[in-house]
Design a protein around this motif. Structure first.
Motif, mmCIF file in Angstrom:
data_model
loop_
_atom_site.group_PDB
_atom_site.id
_atom_site.type_symbol
_atom_site.label_atom_id
_atom_site.label_comp_id
_atom_site.label_asym_id
_atom_site.label_seq_id
_atom_site.Cartn_x
_atom_site.Cartn_y
_atom_site.Cartn_z
ATOM 1 N N GLY A 1 0.770 -1.352 0.139
ATOM 2 C CA GLY A 1 0.039 0.244 -0.065
ATOM 3 C C GLY A 1 0.946 1.400 0.004
ATOM 4 N N TYR A 2 1.994 1.133 -0.650
ATOM 5 C CA TYR A 2 3.016 2.481 -0.381
ATOM 6 C C TYR A 2 3.080 2.882 -2.133
ATOM 7 C CZ TYR A 2 4.050 1.539 4.242
ATOM 8 O OH TYR A 2 4.017 1.709 5.857
ATOM 9 N N LYS A 3 3.110 4.130 -2.081
ATOM 10 C CA LYS A 3 3.220 4.782 -3.479
ATOM 11 C C LYS A 3 4.648 5.441 -3.256
ATOM 12 C CE LYS A 3 1.918 7.959 -6.932
ATOM 13 N NZ LYS A 3 1.914 7.055 -8.006
ATOM 14 N N PHE A 4 5.884 4.729 -4.115
ATOM 15 C CA PHE A 4 7.168 5.306 -3.872
ATOM 16 C C PHE A 4 7.365 6.458 -4.575
ATOM 17 C CE2 PHE A 4 11.490 4.934 -5.458
ATOM 18 C CZ PHE A 4 12.045 5.162 -4.314
ATOM 19 N N LEU A 5 7.813 7.585 -4.084
ATOM 20 C CA LEU A 5 8.095 8.822 -4.589
ATOM 21 C C LEU A 5 9.656 9.097 -5.029
ATOM 22 C CD1 LEU A 5 6.153 11.177 -2.329
ATOM 23 C CD2 LEU A 5 5.310 9.972 -4.501
ATOM 24 N N GLY A 6 10.540 8.372 -4.409
ATOM 25 C CA GLY A 6 11.839 8.639 -4.669
ATOM 26 C C GLY A 6 12.838 8.487 -3.637
ATOM 27 N N PHE A 7 14.218 8.982 -3.860
ATOM 28 C CA PHE A 7 14.999 8.689 -2.965
ATOM 29 C C PHE A 7 15.400 10.033 -2.405
ATOM 30 C CE2 PHE A 7 15.639 4.982 -5.737
ATOM 31 C CZ PHE A 7 15.801 3.738 -4.514
ATOM 32 N N PHE A 8 16.062 10.212 -1.190
ATOM 33 C CA PHE A 8 16.718 11.271 -0.483
ATOM 34 C C PHE A 8 18.076 10.659 -0.200
ATOM 35 C CE2 PHE A 8 12.707 13.234 0.125
ATOM 36 C CZ PHE A 8 12.963 14.522 -0.360
ATOM 37 N N ASP A 9 19.053 11.637 -0.390
ATOM 38 C CA ASP A 9 20.491 11.101 -0.128
ATOM 39 C C ASP A 9 21.296 12.299 -0.226
ATOM 40 O OD1 ASP A 9 23.484 9.844 -0.449
ATOM 41 O OD2 ASP A 9 21.970 8.289 -0.782
ATOM 42 N N ASP A 10 22.059 12.546 0.920
ATOM 43 C CA ASP A 10 23.023 13.623 1.068
ATOM 44 C C ASP A 10 24.353 13.705 0.303
ATOM 45 O OD1 ASP A 10 21.507 15.169 2.538
ATOM 46 O OD2 ASP A 10 22.563 14.480 4.572
ATOM 47 N N ASN A 11 24.594 12.642 -0.770
ATOM 48 C CA ASN A 11 25.792 12.654 -1.660
ATOM 49 C C ASN A 11 25.389 13.643 -2.782
ATOM 50 O OD1 ASN A 11 27.469 11.982 -3.598
ATOM 51 N ND2 ASN A 11 27.401 9.838 -3.317
ATOM 52 N N GLU A 12 26.200 14.528 -2.604
ATOM 53 C CA GLU A 12 25.920 15.717 -3.612
ATOM 54 C C GLU A 12 25.969 15.150 -5.194
ATOM 55 O OE1 GLU A 12 25.447 18.852 -3.123
ATOM 56 O OE2 GLU A 12 25.496 18.706 -0.894
ATOM 57 N N LYS A 13 26.880 14.138 -5.320
ATOM 58 C CA LYS A 13 26.874 13.738 -6.780
ATOM 59 C C LYS A 13 25.583 13.143 -7.383
ATOM 60 C CE LYS A 13 31.822 12.627 -6.362
ATOM 61 N NZ LYS A 13 33.034 11.411 -6.472
ATOM 62 N N LEU A 14 24.812 12.788 -6.360
ATOM 63 C CA LEU A 14 23.378 12.320 -6.895
ATOM 64 C C LEU A 14 22.318 13.380 -7.005
ATOM 65 C CD1 LEU A 14 23.532 8.689 -4.370
ATOM 66 C CD2 LEU A 14 24.303 9.041 -6.799
ATOM 67 N N ARG A 15 22.455 14.307 -6.411
ATOM 68 C CA ARG A 15 21.368 15.475 -6.367
ATOM 69 C C ARG A 15 20.749 15.581 -7.742
ATOM 70 N NH1 ARG A 15 21.003 19.015 -2.089
ATOM 71 N NH2 ARG A 15 21.921 17.888 0.015
ATOM 72 N N GLY A 16 19.436 15.421 -7.864
ATOM 73 C CA GLY A 16 18.747 15.704 -9.137
ATOM 74 C C GLY A 16 19.019 14.265 -10.223
ATOM 75 N N ALA A 17 19.757 13.526 -9.744
ATOM 76 C CA ALA A 17 20.260 12.456 -10.541
ATOM 77 C C ALA A 17 19.022 11.215 -10.415
ATOM 78 C CB ALA A 17 21.566 11.757 -10.396
ATOM 79 N N SER A 18 19.010 10.017 -11.188
ATOM 80 C CA SER A 18 18.190 8.964 -11.158
ATOM 81 C C SER A 18 18.858 7.768 -11.202
ATOM 82 C CB SER A 18 17.050 9.286 -12.423
ATOM 83 O OG SER A 18 16.294 10.276 -11.864
#
Length: 358
Positions: free
Chosen positions: A164-181
Motif C-alpha cells: 500500500g505504498y506509493k514510492f516517490l523517490g530517494f533522498f540522499d546527501d551525496n552531492e553527486k546524486l542530487r537531481g540524478a536518477s
C-alpha cells in the motif's frame, strides 16, 4: 501532487459491514428458532443493546484494517477478541437491566456472529489489498539512502504492491546524486529538502552503517514525517502477539522471529535472520543475511552483525560492536562497547570495551 488517500473511509465501511453481520445473524436466529425460544431475544431493546454493545468494539479495533501488512492469524485473533468483547459488554447490559435471554439462543447467535465476522474480515482484507495494489488508498513513502541497501528495500516494497505504498523517490546527501536518477527512481534531495517537506510522508531509512544510520535519523526533524515498520509478507512470527516493535524497523524476507522478542527503533534485519525467544534488540542495529541470534540474547545499540554470524543463547552485546561474518559467540559471553570481532572468530568469556578480537 494530489493525494488520493481514501483510508479515512475504510474503517467506516468495515464497521458498517460488521453491523450488517450482527443484524443478519440476529435475523437468522429469529427465523431459525420458534417464537417461544426467541420471545425475549426478539425484543427491540435486546436488538438495540446488541448494536450499542458493538460500538466500543469498533473503537478498540478500528485500526486493524488500516495496517499495511496484516497476517491472517492476527486478523482472526482480532476478530475473536472482538466477539468476546461484544459478548461481555452485551451480557453485562442484560444483567444490569434484568433481561433474560435463553442460553441456547445466545450461544447460537454468538457462534454465528463469530463465523460471519471472520469471513467478512478475511474478505475485506483481500479486497483492500487488491484495492491498494491498484494505487488507491496508498501512503507516500520515500527511501532515505540511495545506495545498495536503499535499492534492496525498493525491490522489497515493489515485490508486493499490497504493502500500500506509493514510492516517490530517494533522498540522499551525496552531492553527486542530487537531481540524478537510478533505474528505480529519482534522487529528490538531501536532509535539508526532506526537513521542509510540507505533506504527511512515510520514511524508510535504508543505510547499512549503524553510526551513519543513527546520525541521519537524528537530523530528520520534520513533524510531517513518520517512520513505519516495514515487514516482509514472508516473515515468520512464532507468536506475533508477543513481539514488540519500536519505529522504523525493516525486516526482510524469510526472517523468523520467535516469541517474546523485542526490537527498538531503526533496526535492519536482512533476509534469513533468526531471532530466538526472549531476545531484545536495541536501536540502529544492522543485521546481515543469515544471522542467527539465539534465545535470551540482549543487544545494545549501533551494532553490526556480519553475514552468517551466530550468537548463542543468553549473551550480552554492548554498543558499537562489529561482529565479523561467520563468527560464533558462545553462551555467557559479554562484549563491551566499541569492540571489533574479526570474521571466523570463536568468542568466549568477557571481552572488555575497545577490544579487537581475532
Amino acid at each position: 501532487m494530489e493525494r488520493r488517500d481514501r483510508g479515512r473511509f475504510i474503517r467506516g465501511l468495515v464497521a458498517v459491514g460488521d453491523f450488517c453481520c450482527i443484524n443478519l445473524v440476529f435475523l437468522m436466529v429469529y427465523l431459525f428458532f420458534d417464537s417461544d425460544m426467541t420471545h425475549q431475544f426478539n425484543q427491540k431493546i435486546v436488538w438495540l443493546l446488541l448494536n450499542i454493545s458493538y460500538f466500543p468494539v469498533v473503537l478498540m479495533f478500528n485500526q486493524i484494517h488500516n495496517t499495511r501488512i496484516i497476517y491472517i492469524d492476527s486478523l482472526l485473533l482480532a476478530a475473536s477478541e472482538s466477539v468476546v468483547l461484544l459478548f461481555l459488554i452485551f451480557i453485562s447490559l442484560l444483567t444490569f437491566l434484568q433481561i433474560e435471554v435463553g442460553t441456547i439462543v445466545l450461544l447460537t447467535f454468538f457462534v454465528g456472529f463469530f463465523i460471519s465476522l471472520n469471513l467478512w474480515w478475511l474478505l475485506a482484507s483481500r479486497v483492500l489489498k487488491y484495492y491498494r495494489s491498484k494505487g488507491f488508498n496508498f501512503k507516500r513513502i520515500i527511501i532515505v539512502g540511495a545506495g545498495k541497501t536503499g535499492l534492496m528495500l525498493f525491490r522489497e516494497l515493489h515485490s508486493d504492491l499490497g504493502y500500500g505504498y506509493k514510492f516517490l523517490g530517494f533522498f540522499d546527501d551525496n552531492e553527486k546524486l542530487r537531481g540524478a536518477s537510478n533505474k528505480y527512481g529519482k534522487i529528490l534531495g538531501g536532509k535539508s529538502e526532506l526537513n521542509v517537506w510540507d505533506m504527511p510522508l512515510d520514511i524508510a531509512v535504508a543505510i547499512g552503517s549503524p553510526k551513519i544510520l543513527k546520525c541521519v535519523v537524528e537530523k530528520i526533524i520534520n513533524p510531517n514525517i513518520t517512520f513505519p515498520n516495514i515487514i516482509a509478507p514472508s516473515v515468520d512470527f512464532l507468536d506475533e502477539s508477543s513481539v514488540q516493535f519500536g519505529i522504523g524497523n525493516i525486516i526482510c524476507n524469510k526472517s523468523v522471529l520467535s516469541y517474546n522478542t523485542s526490537l527498538g527503533n531503526f533496526n535492519l534485519l536482512n533476509v534469513f535472520t533468526q531471532l530466538g525467544h526472549d531476545s531484545k534488540i536495541g536501536n540502529y542495529n544492522i543485521i546481515m543475511p543469515s544471522v542467527n541470534i539465539s534465545g535470551g540474547v540482549v543487544v545494545g545499540d549501533c551494532n553490526l552483525f556480519g553475514v552468517k554470524s551466530t550468537v548463542l543463547q543468553y549473551k550480552k552485546i554492548g554498543n558499537n560492536v562489529n561482529i565479523g561474518s561467520n563468527s560464533v559467540l558462545y553462551p555467557g559471553t559479554i562484549i563491551g562497547k566499541n569492540t571489533n570481532i574479526y570474521p571466523l572468530t570463536r568468542v568466549r568469556g568477557i571481552i572488555n570495551s575497545n577490544s579487537i578480537v581475532k
